[in-house]
Scaffold this active site. Sequence first.
Site: not given
Ligand code: PHB
Length: 394
Positions: A76, A205, A296, A300, A388
């Site tokens: 991505h 998000y 999460p 990271k 990120y």
């Molecule tokens: C996940 O795909 O488990 C995931 C992705 C982004 C995050 C946290 C978990 O910020």
Amino acid sequence: MQISQRTQVGIVGAGPAGLVLSHLLHLHGIESIVVENRSRQYVEERVRAGVLEQGTVNLLTEMGVGERMKAEGLVHYGIELRFGGRGHRIDFHELTGGKGITIYAQNEVLRDLNNARIATGGQVLFEVENVSIHDFDDTRPKIRYRKDGADYEVSCDFIAGCDGFHGICRPSIPAGVLTEYDRVYPFGWLGILAEAPPSAEELVYTYHDRGFALLSMRTPHISRLYLQCKPDENIDHWEDERIWRELHTRFASDGWKLTEGPILQKGVTGMRSFVVEPMQYGSLFLAGDSAHIVPPTGAKGLNLAIADVTVLARALHRFYATGNRSLLDQYSSTCLRRVWKVQRFSWWMTSMLHRFPDENPFDRRRQLAELDYVTTSRAASTSLAENYVGLPME
Ligand code: PHB
Ligand code: APR
């Protein structure tokens, strides 16, 4: 009767930190023994994180364990921030000079690493019991453990504590040595794995009146979704219909539809920021979740664990090749410079996107202004993007 073993580096824990360290050391011709209290199947099926930074992808590829990741991982080059019912894409490729992330489940990374360790004669011992560590304040540290009814003692030069937040290594350091920095958030994440094609090409998000939500994925057929909940949420109160109903509400956006499917796994995880300083004591080196925890939101935890052991493997290689201890002596300070920058980013993403029980109208307006700034300022979105995809390793 105790059975004696000898190696150069004893490693407690066969998660991402322990297995990456073990294989990196092997590639440098350094021997290690990994002791893990869970079964291999448990470790390779445990549903955890799924976002790999560009640097992590490059490292796993260089280590020779990236073949399946390259074939099955989803690359991505951006994420979407959604608020006020509208989506705003953060273009990693444009803002970071071509960097991206790869979606590839942590347990699959571990499967690849275990296979590589076995193929190269690595000693990774699963389902061990009663692990303890000794004499690491001098130069003859030992790991003791029990397996199949027999007691073992591993004499080594160094111990790597890769046993996670609930492991035994950090607590084995004498009182008064460590300083703990801790922030527990007043919410958790309810996460599901669903047999449903992801409803977006990239991660979404969402900031919503009812709370945060995240759309992620594992494969073109498996979605990974999260929604903000109480920290002590009882998962039994969340039947599948209620979960989907809440996700539809939080992701609602004109012309966009969330695809449902059978929920394969669901669970609630707490959220905290945690760091211990220093990350080393004598011949013991803490790495990954044994030394720090991040919320999460910034994806990271796995990447930071691998960054730690990259530093440790480099330091151990220098020592065994030249006898020079300088990188080992600088391990903690080197790691903590990255740890604290990653803590800041993870805290910032969490604070921007979640509803807080003690917030007031000013806080809500400030959060919306933060989101407006991040999605309209090139400087602000570049800052999000470079964190990120992963800051450069020292
Ligand atoms: C996940 O795909 O488990 C995931 C992705 C982004 C995050 C946290 C978990 O910020
Ligand atoms: N003896 C042996 N092994 C142990 C012990 C013990 N006393 N205690 C814990 N372990 C094992 C756990 O079973 C686990 O497999 O240590 C391993 C630690 O792995 P992680 O908790 O995954 O920690 P780490 O390798 O630092 O990776 C951090 O994993 O948990 C996720 O979100 C976290 O993505 C982050 C990453």
